[in-house]
Design a protein around this motif. Sequence first.
Motif, short mmCIF file in Angstrom:
data_model
loop_
_atom_site.label_atom_id
_atom_site.label_comp_id
_atom_site.label_asym_id
_atom_site.label_seq_id
_atom_site.Cartn_x
_atom_site.Cartn_y
_atom_site.Cartn_z
N SER A 79 13.30 7.38 53.97
CA SER A 79 13.11 6.10 54.63
C SER A 79 11.99 5.29 53.97
O SER A 79 12.11 4.08 53.78
N TRP A 124 12.40 1.67 52.04
CA TRP A 124 11.66 0.46 52.41
C TRP A 124 11.10 -0.24 51.18
O TRP A 124 11.12 -1.47 51.09
N THR A 129 13.64 -2.50 54.32
CA THR A 129 14.22 -2.03 55.57
C THR A 129 14.22 -0.51 55.59
O THR A 129 14.40 0.12 54.54
N SER A 130 14.00 0.08 56.77
CA SER A 130 13.94 1.54 56.85
C SER A 130 14.15 1.97 58.30
O SER A 130 14.11 1.15 59.23
N SER A 146 8.72 3.52 60.33
CA SER A 146 7.66 2.69 59.76
C SER A 146 7.19 3.24 58.41
O SER A 146 7.03 4.46 58.24
N ILE A 147 6.96 2.36 57.46
CA ILE A 147 6.46 2.78 56.16
C ILE A 147 5.08 3.41 56.29
O ILE A 147 4.73 4.33 55.53
#
Length: 256
Positions: A212, A216, A221-222, A225-226
């Motif tokens: 994910s 990002w 987008t993921s 959360s980054i």
Amino acid sequence: MMGFNFRGAWSIYQRELMRAFRTAFQSILSPVLTTSLYFIVFGTVIGSRMEPVQGVAYGAFIIPGLLMLTLLGETTSNSSFGIYMPRFTGTIYELLSAPVGVAETLLGFVGAAATKGLILAAIILATATFFVDYEIKYPLLAMGFIMLVAASFSLFGFILGIWADSFEKLGIIPLLILTPLTFLGGTFYSIADLPGVWKTVALANPIAFLVSGLRWTFYGTSDVSIGVSLGLTLGFLALCTGIIAYIFKTGWRLRE
């Protein structure tokens, strides 16, 4: 008090990097060919019939996952083999008796792993352009995240290579744990599209946060959360560093 031995760290770095080039087919060409097959099957054939995922064409959507699949397996395997063979042949004592400490050893191994990871990623991304159209939204962040993951799993492979007492054990974790977890970590689908209970199960998979996070940096987008992805990766890096420092301090399996 002995200062940092830059020459020692550079020697380890060069040795590890040259070892990858000597086994270029296994270390570079083989994973690139395997990933190309995934692009052909999933990106071109199946991807052309799939709806966009999170606003990204399916063929492009799976690129970060496939890249992570290759990166985790190769950095772990290369690093574990790199420290296992000196133990197996007895040349580990040359490293232990050399005027290099834990910092120099780790910098050499991790630096080589990060470099190999970037080379491998660059080749895979270049190969992907023949099969799918994509753009990287944050290229510098993507490069940094790839290096961070490569460094973390190089350290993890280092620990694995010290723990293993046979060639069979070297392949257990990369093949039977990392690869399945990566496939189940959102490589070919968005975790957000899963039903409630399965989404919870998927988020219990730590590899999902790596996939994910890299996605990002590609598309902005993921599924998570980054910041969470980055924090977990840094935490894993710190944990592996602490374990290796303890191993060198105690000599566990190094002096046996």
